[in-house]
Design an enzyme around this catalytic site. Structure first.
Site, PDB file in Angstrom:
ATOM      1  N   ARG A  42       0.835  -1.212   0.000  1.00  0.00           N
ATOM      2  CA  ARG A  42       0.000   0.000   0.000  1.00  0.00           C
ATOM      3  C   ARG A  42       0.861   1.250   0.000  1.00  0.00           C
ATOM      4  O   ARG A  42       1.778   1.372   0.810  1.00  0.00           O
ATOM      5  CB  ARG A  42      -0.904   0.021   1.232  1.00  0.00           C
ATOM      6  N   SER A 157     -22.619 -14.098  12.517  1.00  0.00           N
ATOM      7  CA  SER A 157     -21.970 -12.936  11.909  1.00  0.00           C
ATOM      8  C   SER A 157     -22.054 -13.022  10.381  1.00  0.00           C
ATOM      9  O   SER A 157     -21.723 -14.057   9.787  1.00  0.00           O
ATOM     10  CB  SER A 157     -20.501 -12.943  12.378  1.00  0.00           C
ATOM     11  N   SER A 209     -19.773  -1.378   2.764  1.00  0.00           N
ATOM     12  CA  SER A 209     -19.188  -0.223   2.084  1.00  0.00           C
ATOM     13  C   SER A 209     -18.353  -0.574   0.869  1.00  0.00           C
ATOM     14  O   SER A 209     -18.041   0.299   0.071  1.00  0.00           O
ATOM     15  CB  SER A 209     -18.320   0.558   3.061  1.00  0.00           C
ATOM     16  N   HIS A 237     -21.511   3.282   7.758  1.00  0.00           N
ATOM     17  CA  HIS A 237     -21.524   3.976   6.457  1.00  0.00           C
ATOM     18  C   HIS A 237     -22.876   4.617   6.152  1.00  0.00           C
ATOM     19  O   HIS A 237     -23.082   5.115   5.045  1.00  0.00           O
ATOM     20  CB  HIS A 237     -21.110   3.012   5.345  1.00  0.00           C
ATOM     21  N   THR A 265     -20.115   5.550  13.561  1.00  0.00           N
ATOM     22  CA  THR A 265     -18.866   6.314  13.613  1.00  0.00           C
ATOM     23  C   THR A 265     -19.189   7.794  13.523  1.00  0.00           C
ATOM     24  O   THR A 265     -20.223   8.192  12.962  1.00  0.00           O
ATOM     25  CB  THR A 265     -17.921   5.911  12.463  1.00  0.00           C
ATOM     26  N   LYS A 268     -17.268   9.497   9.396  1.00  0.00           N
ATOM     27  CA  LYS A 268     -17.593   9.432   7.971  1.00  0.00           C
ATOM     28  C   LYS A 268     -18.688  10.464   7.658  1.00  0.00           C
ATOM     29  O   LYS A 268     -18.368  11.619   7.430  1.00  0.00           O
ATOM     30  CB  LYS A 268     -17.942   7.997   7.600  1.00  0.00           C
ATOM     31  N   THR A 297      -7.874   3.710  27.929  1.00  0.00           N
ATOM     32  CA  THR A 297      -7.369   4.596  26.874  1.00  0.00           C
ATOM     33  C   THR A 297      -7.862   6.013  27.130  1.00  0.00           C
ATOM     34  O   THR A 297      -8.944   6.208  27.702  1.00  0.00           O
ATOM     35  CB  THR A 297      -7.800   4.089  25.473  1.00  0.00           C
ATOM     36  N   THR A 298      -7.060   6.977  26.729  1.00  0.00           N
ATOM     37  CA  THR A 298      -7.419   8.379  26.952  1.00  0.00           C
ATOM     38  C   THR A 298      -8.729   8.708  26.244  1.00  0.00           C
ATOM     39  O   THR A 298      -8.975   8.267  25.117  1.00  0.00           O
ATOM     40  CB  THR A 298      -6.280   9.281  26.446  1.00  0.00           C
ATOM     41  N   THR A 383      -8.661  -5.941   1.719  1.00  0.00           N
ATOM     42  CA  THR A 383      -9.909  -5.198   1.947  1.00  0.00           C
ATOM     43  C   THR A 383     -11.066  -5.862   1.189  1.00  0.00           C
ATOM     44  O   THR A 383     -12.198  -5.910   1.670  1.00  0.00           O
ATOM     45  CB  THR A 383      -9.729  -3.732   1.509  1.00  0.00           C
TER      46      THR A 383
HETATM   47  N1  PLP Z   1     -17.365  -0.574  10.715  1.00  0.00           N
HETATM   48  C1  PLP Z   1     -17.294  -0.552   9.376  1.00  0.00           C
HETATM   49  C2  PLP Z   1     -18.318  -1.297   8.594  1.00  0.00           C
HETATM   50  C3  PLP Z   1     -16.277   0.167   8.722  1.00  0.00           C
HETATM   51  O1  PLP Z   1     -16.208   0.172   7.385  1.00  0.00           O
HETATM   52  C4  PLP Z   1     -15.334   0.883   9.501  1.00  0.00           C
HETATM   53  C5  PLP Z   1     -14.260   1.684   8.876  1.00  0.00           C
HETATM   54  O2  PLP Z   1     -14.187   1.922   7.719  1.00  0.00           O
HETATM   55  C6  PLP Z   1     -15.448   0.813  10.884  1.00  0.00           C
HETATM   56  C7  PLP Z   1     -16.464   0.084  11.472  1.00  0.00           C
HETATM   57  C8  PLP Z   1     -14.469   1.549  11.759  1.00  0.00           C
HETATM   58  O3  PLP Z   1     -14.863   2.878  11.872  1.00  0.00           O
HETATM   59  P1  PLP Z   1     -13.770   4.013  12.203  1.00  0.00           P
HETATM   60  O4  PLP Z   1     -13.169   4.429  10.903  1.00  0.00           O
HETATM   61  O5  PLP Z   1     -14.516   5.077  12.904  1.00  0.00           O
HETATM   62  O6  PLP Z   1     -12.754   3.352  13.096  1.00  0.00           O
END
Ligand code: PLP
Length: 497
Positions: A42, A157, A209, A237, A265, A268, A297-298, A383
């Site tokens: 990459r 899952s 995504s 997403h 999240t 995005k 974690t902080t 990916t």
């Molecule tokens: N869940 C999915 C489906 C994602 O595609 C991603 C990141 O691309 C995440 C969770 C992780 O989210 P973040 O980028 O906020 O760590």
């Protein structure tokens, strides 16, 4: 990554200080060579997004510096440069400083995080929300804790679930069974095999995504109810983009109350950074109490929390950005189809363009950057599965018509140069000016985006009708900034040619 052989570890231990880095370097170099040979190495572009001129960014390559148009950002709506969001971040940083000062255990809850969690709980109409440093950490912590605390838990899952969900499930130590992607029959078979009594979690995403497809959430909820399973939905997403208030696909489909845990999240659609879950207060409290990646974690800096809260609050009441986004997504899809560029069928704002070879995918991306100043990241294994390498186009409301035409032309030149196969051109006529919004399917698409799939186009409706339709969901223009009024104007302009 290959493990370092025992003999080498002995060499490291006995060889003294000088030898240690050399031996590691040797192994790591041969690992990287393997990755390169497979076409998976990459290279990250050196970019600086231009907040004043989205979707432009400055690209640096050595001493070379030039403007490029970014076509693959996950800041889908451009909220990361929204003046209200930037203001919230800057003002809060001035007032409170930059960092959080410690974990929440040590430094307490900063008020901005408390307010953000209340905003998110309200967005998803849940009791409570819990904020994490990223969406990845949210999935890892929440699934990890749910699977660990629920005795004899089984996690079902979807096979295309994100790496962070897989990491959480693995961390939980719970048994996992994978169902074929979006396959309700397979999910039902697995549920039936498990029986009613065993605690079960169905973990899935609303919008996948890489393919742009959408889960049948309502029917998964039916199965969950039938077999007494808990539902865990990743809306990463979709938040900000779908539903009347931007709560995601579950809101759009009217099933948000049937989901036990919604994960999202802030990085995005909301354009900032951080992740969260929204759920029953007891579930949030248990995860807060037990998840190591929450405790040790902080905490999120207050300025980040304030910016994220502003973005969420704004998108709850303003649909202008969502409308403009959808119009540009539709135009981009149509331009590529008309040019014969293959696109995978996608039910969402994501337009995946299949290439099917890692080297060609990287070359296509490099050509777009070098020759046309267009930034489109190649998506290669791991990916996506090998042989399904692709470009992934994510138009924003800021990609104007000229940019869309330039992208289609550039892709044709790249396709010619690399001899990539075109799709048989099924000309999709450019909609006549007025018909863009009087077209029934388009109208219902927009109605769906706005969270009212039941609203159907009626003959004779015009772009002005669309705007008044949209305004039904934007209380008296609430929260519209001058820039957004322009966006609505832009939609009107698109509608009227
Ligand atoms: N869940 C999915 C489906 C994602 O595609 C991603 C990141 O691309 C995440 C969770 C992780 O989210 P973040 O980028 O906020 O760590």
């Amino acid at each position: 990554m290959p493990t370092i052989a025992a003999g080498v570890i002995r060499t490291i231990r006995s060889g003294g200080y000088a030898e240690r880095p050399m031996t590691l370097r040797h192994h790591f170099r041969s690992y990287l060579e393997g990755v390169r040979r497979e076409g998976r190495y990459r290279i990250f572009a050196d970019l600086e997004r231009d907040a004043a001129r989205p979707p432009y960014a400055r690209s640096r390559d050595g001493s070379d510096c030039r403007d490029v148009v970014v076509w693959c950002s996950n800041d889908y709506l451009g909220m990361g440069r929204h003046p209200l969001v930037i203001d919230a971040m800057v003002k809060t940083a001035r007032r409170t400083g930059t960092g959080a000062g410690g974990t929440r255990n040590i430094s307490g809850n900063s008020h901005a995080v408390v307010a953000l969690e209340a905003e998110l709980a309200d967005l998803h109409r849940k009791d409570a929300a819990l904020v994490f440093s990223s969406g990845y950490v949210a999935n890892e912590a929440a699934l990890g804790t749910i699977g660990r605390l629920l005795p004899n838990c089984l996690i079902l899952s979807d096979e295309k679930n994100h790496a962070s969900m897989i990491a959480g499930i693995r961390a939980s130590g719970a048994e996992k069974r994978i169902f074929r992607h979006n396959d309700l029959d397979h999910l039902e078979v697995l549920l039936r095999q498990t029986g009613q009594l065993r605690p079960k979690v169905i973990a899935f995403e609303s919008l996948y995504s890489m393919d742009g497809d959408i889960a049948p959430i309502s029917r998964i909820c039916d199965l969950a109810a039938k077999f007494h399973a808990i539902t865990y939905l990743d809306e990463v997403h979709a938040v900000g983009l779908y539903g009347a208030r931007g709560a995601g696909i579950a809101e759009r489909d009217g099933v948000m109350d049937r989901i036990d845990v919604i994960e999202g999240t802030l990085a995005k659609g909301f354009g900032v950074v951080g992740g969260y879950i929204a759920a029953d207060a007891v579930i949030c409290d248990a995860i807060r109490t037990a998840a190591p990646s929450f405790i040790f974690t902080t905490a999120m800096p207050p300025a980040v929390a304030a910016a994220a809260r502003q973005s969420v609050a704004h998108l709850k009441k303003s649909v202008a950005v969502r409308i403009a986004h959808w119009l540009q997504v539709g135009k981009t899809r149509r331009a590529l189809r008309n040019a014969g560029i293959p696109i995978m069928s996608s039910q969402s704002h994501i337009i995946p363009v299949p290439v099917g070879d890692p080297d060609l995918c990287r070359e296509a991306s490099a050509l777009l950057m070098e020759k046309f100043a267009l930034y489109l990241q190649p998506i290669n294994y791991p990916t996506v599965p090998r042989g399904t390498e692709r470009l992934r186009i994510t138009p924003t409301p800021f990609h104007n018509d000229q940019m869309i035409e330039d992208l289609a032309n550039a892709l044709c030149e790249v396709w010619d140069a690399l001899r990539l196969p075109y799709e048989a051109i099924r000309p999709v006529p450019m909609l006549r000016p007025q018909s863009l919004v009087t077209d029934a399917s388009r109208y219902s698409l927009i109605a769906t985006v706005l969270g009212n799939p039941g609203d159907r186009h009626r003959p004779g409706e015009s772009s002005a009708d669309l705007l008044s339709f949209a305004s039904k969901f934007t209380p008296a223009g609430a929260g519209l900034l001058p820039g957004e009024v322009q966006l609505v104007g832009h939609s009107r302009q698109i509608g009227q040619g």
